[in-house]
Structures are given as structure tokens and as C-alpha cells.
Scaffold this motif. Structure first.
Motif, PDB file in Angstrom:
ATOM      1  N   UNK A 153      -9.652  -8.406  -0.569  1.00  0.00           N
ATOM      2  CA  UNK A 153      -8.667  -8.718  -1.605  1.00  0.00           C
ATOM      3  C   UNK A 153      -7.223  -8.594  -1.133  1.00  0.00           C
ATOM      4  N   UNK A 154      -7.009  -7.968   0.019  1.00  0.00           N
ATOM      5  CA  UNK A 154      -5.665  -7.708   0.520  1.00  0.00           C
ATOM      6  C   UNK A 154      -5.560  -8.122   1.978  1.00  0.00           C
ATOM      7  N   UNK A 155      -4.363  -8.510   2.397  1.00  0.00           N
ATOM      8  CA  UNK A 155      -4.117  -8.721   3.816  1.00  0.00           C
ATOM      9  C   UNK A 155      -3.922  -7.371   4.492  1.00  0.00           C
ATOM     10  N   UNK A 156      -3.904  -7.378   5.812  1.00  0.00           N
ATOM     11  CA  UNK A 156      -3.651  -6.138   6.548  1.00  0.00           C
ATOM     12  C   UNK A 156      -2.282  -5.564   6.181  1.00  0.00           C
ATOM     13  N   UNK A 157      -1.277  -6.435   6.098  1.00  0.00           N
ATOM     14  CA  UNK A 157       0.052  -5.962   5.749  1.00  0.00           C
ATOM     15  C   UNK A 157       0.101  -5.358   4.360  1.00  0.00           C
ATOM     16  N   UNK A 158      -0.532  -6.011   3.390  1.00  0.00           N
ATOM     17  CA  UNK A 158      -0.550  -5.477   2.027  1.00  0.00           C
ATOM     18  C   UNK A 158      -1.293  -4.146   1.962  1.00  0.00           C
ATOM     19  N   UNK A 159      -2.407  -4.075   2.666  1.00  0.00           N
ATOM     20  CA  UNK A 159      -3.219  -2.851   2.651  1.00  0.00           C
ATOM     21  C   UNK A 159      -2.429  -1.673   3.217  1.00  0.00           C
ATOM     22  N   UNK A 160      -1.795  -1.881   4.384  1.00  0.00           N
ATOM     23  CA  UNK A 160      -1.038  -0.803   5.019  1.00  0.00           C
ATOM     24  C   UNK A 160       0.195  -0.425   4.203  1.00  0.00           C
TER      25      UNK A 160
END
Length: 470
Positions: A153-160
Motif C-alpha cells: 500500500x505504500x512506497x519505500x519512501x512513504x513507508x520510511x
């Protein structure tokens, strides 16, 4: 967020290169695998580095903060003890899961967590638990992966970014892992760098790997390739990292090659400083690029860099509490999320180490590649921990063949040392090796470490029948 303590350029300390590390010119700091050192019996070479002012940072690999279970209090206490014993400014771990509790399975490796809201909620709570237990700040590393989870549901950037916003945790960015995920998962490293809060950066990892059959293997046993140094330059064009570290875990090169790799890393960091100065002198060049432009602009475009990190009293000093963060924004009761994450991780790990069907939505070819890599790593680690076993079995190839046959369908449940004992017992139950002298040597080896006699013939028959029935 307060600036992080400045570390400089360093290298991963390993016993195999301890003497070479002491002689490396201009070395600012080292990182040690936390689980490989004992606070009361630190290696003499490591103590000598500390005595001359070289900073040491413990890097954990076994917490599994991305797992469905809450962090093990004993593992947290052990990590904190190492931080205090080493006088470390911080400790680091990974955004990964390494085990499941139902069923009890050990991966023996860092596996990616799904970038879902459930997994993020679980990770954030686990991070807060760890932060409360540790005596110094915590930083978490992005990991390399061979496969992706379905339904993310999230990109790596959004997750971090959300992880940092909800916990105040620092980030350890591994640029080699960014390259690995570009090859293996089609992710854009520049988009990740553009999307994460670089003011939370603790330090950077740089390492080598190799590509085989379209898959990048993050080996830490090969020289750092130019493409990874290019990513370091990309990161350096955005921020002045508090520290950069070279990782090498196997197939160690001569001392001159290690020094050369460190010099190449230092040159990238220094060149970034020069470009930052030029950008500051030219107001037009210093204007920040837009997110889209930053993702495609060459390194020479020199986007604005953050101010160099400085030492701040009370930050990264052993015995002081980590910086307070805003209360985590959990979506209600966390237990249902933990249950959902646990079910997904258990199904995946069982497919990887126990031969059960691959869960729906995963790339079956990539899961097979990962399963083979886990089995091979398991064999290699057991051989390093118990080097007598390959000798008893007639060499590396016979040992490897026997171990992989044993490991098929027999997942690790209690770590590598227990795995070595179980492997030896497995052979003895089957009256192996065939050579009586080798079997006597294996029996003696097992008895010395297990503290008991190998099972008798009746017990061996019973276990064999149970195994057949299963």
C-alpha cells in the motif's frame, strides 16, 4: 530532529581483518555486528581502537523489529549492554523480520516486511518498545530483497517517512541495498532518496554484490561497484551524511584493496562537499530542485545540501535517552494487525524454509531463488561456526551436499549453533558418515558440545519412524 553526531568514514570491523583495520589510514570509526561481541570480553584489537579514540557502533541483526511479535526483552537488553560497553553513540538494526513464533521458524536472514498499514503499525510499536529499552538512540536500515510482497500500500519512501514521523527513529540508508532493490524489484533509488526525511539520516552503508541471472545478490563479498558509488554521490548531492561505512563480510581482499575502497568512498563524500560549496556560492545553483527534477537530474546539478551534521551535547551519548517523538498514530487496537502480519509472515517463511506452498501473489521463481539462497547461507554459516564438520565429512562439497539434504524440510528453529548439533545428530541417527573412523570423530564432536551421549539404537529407530510418519 537534532543533528546526529558526526562519525566520518569507517569500515565494518570483522575478526578476519582486525589487524588490517588497525592500520587503515584516516579511519574515523568502525561498526561491529552486535551479536558477535561479548561486553565482558571485547577483542583486544577492538579495545585498542577504542583506546586511540576510534568510535565503535554495534549493528544488530537478530531483533526482527519488523516481525509480528513484540521485541524480545533479552535481545534488547543484550544490545543495550553492548552499546554501553563500547561507549557507542547509537545502535542500529534493520527493518526486517527474521523469525515467526507460530510455527517456530528461523530465517537466518533479513527478510522484507510488506509495505502495508498493518505492517507499519506493528513496526512502529516495536520500534517504540525498543527505543524505551535502549540507552542510546536507535537507527534502522533499509534492507536488500530478492522479491516483493503482493498488495503493498505504500512506497519505500512513504513507508520510511511515516516510520520516522511516528517514532522519531533515525535512518541508516544502505545505498547498495537501494541498487539491489532497483535490479530485483524495479524500484527507483532516486525516488526513495527524494521521498525520505534525510534530516533523520544517522549514517550510510556502502557494499559490494554481484548480478547472476538478472538477480542482484547483496553479498558483501565483492568490491563496491561504480553503480553503488554513483548512488552514494546521489545521496551526497542531497545531504552531508554524518557517517559513511564500508561493509565487507566475506572473501576479504588484501589490506591495500580495503584502503583503496575507503579512499574511493571518501573521494565521493569530499567531492560532494566541494559541489555543495560551489552551489552555495551560486544562488541560482543553490535553489532547491523540485521532487520530480531531483529524481532525474545528474549528480553534477548539485541540489542544495543540508548543513553538515555537528556534535550536539547529549545526542548519541551512552546513558542518555533517545530523543522523544510524537505519540504513534496507531489505527486502533494493534492486536488484529499483529495477527494479520503474523499469518502472512508465517506462510511466507514456511514456504522459504519448510517447503510448503508459496502463498498466492508472490513471484514463485523469486521465492525459489530466495529459498536456495537461505539454504546455502545456512550451510555456510554452520560450516564457519563448526569448521570441523566439513573436515569430518571429507571436504566442502560432501559436507554441503549432506547439509542441504538435511536442511530440506527441516527448518531452523533455534539458531545456527543448535542447527550444527542437530545436523550432526541427524547424521549419526542414520549411521553416517559411512566411514567408521569419521563416524567416531563426529560422535566425539557431538558429545563434546551436546553434553550427552548420542541417542541409542532404539531411540534412533523411533525417531526414524516418526520422521517417516511425518
Amino acid at each position: 530532529m537534532k543533528p546526529m553526531a558526526h562519525l566520518g568514514v569507517g569500515i565494518g570491523w570483522r575478526p578476519e581483518i582486525a589487524e588490517a583495520v588497525e592500520r587503515l589510514p584516516g579511519l574515523d570509526w568502525v561498526e561491529v555486528v552486535a551479536e558477535n561481541v561479548c561486553p565482558g570480553h571485547l577483542p583486544e584489537a577492538l579495545l585498542r581502537l577504542r583506546e586511540r579514540g576510534t568510535r565503535v557502533v554495534p549493528h544488530g541483526v537478530s531483533l526482527g523489529l519488523g516481525g509480528a511479535d513484540r521485541p524480545d526483552p533479552e535481545k534488547l537488553a543484550a544490545l543495550g549492554e553492548r552499546a554501553v560497553a563500547l561507549g557507542a553513540p547509537l545502535v542500529t538494526e534493520h527493518i526486517a523480520f527474521v523469525r515467526t513464533s507460530s510455527p517456530v521458524l528461523e530465517a537466518g536472514h533479513l527478510l522484507p516486511v510488506p509495505r502495508t498499514r498493518d505492517a507499519l503499525d506493528v513496526l512502529c510499536e516495536n520500534v517504540r518498545i525498543a527505543q524505551d529499552a535502549l540507552p542510546v538512540p536507535l537507527a534502522l536500515e533499509n534492507i536488500a530483497a530478492l522479491f516483493s510482497w503482493p498488495g503493498e500500500e505504500l512506497t519505500e519512501g512513504q513507508f520510511l517517512t511515516e516510520l520516522v514521523e511516528r517514532t522519531g527513529v533515525r535512518l541508516l540508508i544502505d545505498v547498495a541495498n537501494l541498487h539491489t532493490n532497483r535490479v530485483n524489484r524495479g524500484e527507483d533509488p532516486a525516488a526513495v532518496l527524494d521521498g525520505i526525511p534525510l534530516e533523520a539520516l544517522a549514517y550510510v552503508h556502502v557494499a559490494g554484490g554481484v548480478e547472476r541471472g538478472g538477480v542482484w545478490h547483496d553479498t558483501h563479498a565483492h568490491p563496491v561497484p561504480p553503480v553503488v558509488l554513483d548512488l552514494l554521490a546521489e545521496l551526497r548531492s542531497r545531504v552531508d551524511p554524518p557517517g559513511v561505512l564500508l561493509e565487507r563480510d566475506d572473501d576479504f581482499p588484501p589490506e591495500q584493496e580495503l584502503a583503496g575502497e575507503l579512499a574511493s568512498i571518501r573521494a565521493v563524500v569530499t567531492a560532494g562537499s566541494a559541489r555543495a560549496g560551489a552551489a552555495t556560492a551560486d544562488p541560482a545553483a543553490a535553489r532547491p530542485a523540485t521532487a520530480g527534477a531531483a529524481a532525474t537530474a545528474p549528480v553534477s546539478a548539485a541540489p542544495t545540501t543540508a548543513a553538515p551534521a555537528t556534535e550536539v551535547p547529549g545526542v548519541g551519548v551512552p546513558g542518555t535517552a533517545p530523543e522523544a517523538a510524537a505519540e504513534p498514530e496507531f489505527r486502533g487496537d494493534i492486536e488484529p494487525a499483529r495477527t494479520r502480519v503474523a499469518l502472512g509472515q508465517a506462510a511466507l517463511l514456511s514456504a522459504l524454509v519448510a517447503g510448503t506452498p508459496v502463498p498466492e501473489g508472490f513471484d514463485r521463481l523469486r521465492i525459489r531463488v530466495q529459498a536456495r539462497a537461505l539454504a546455502a547461507k545456512r550451510a555456510d554459516v554452520v560450516a564457519r561456526l563448526a569448521p570441523e564438520l566439513p573436515g569430518i565429512l571429507g571436504g566442502r562439497d560432501p559436507y554441503r551436499e549432506a547439509f542441504l539434504a538435511y536442511a530440506k524440510g527441516r527448518p531452523m528453529t533455534a539458531g545456527y549453533r543448535r542447527d550444527a548439533l542437530d545436523f550432526a545428530e541427524h547424521l549419526l541417527i542414520r549411521d553416517l558418515p559411512a566411514d567408521p573412523a569419521a563416524r567416531r570423530r563426529l560422535t566425539a564432536w557431538w558429545r563434546d558440545r551436546a553434553g550427552a551421549r548420542p541417542p541409542g539404537r532404539i531411540v534412533r529407530w523411533a525417531r526414524t519412524l516418526v520422521g517417516r510418519a511425518a
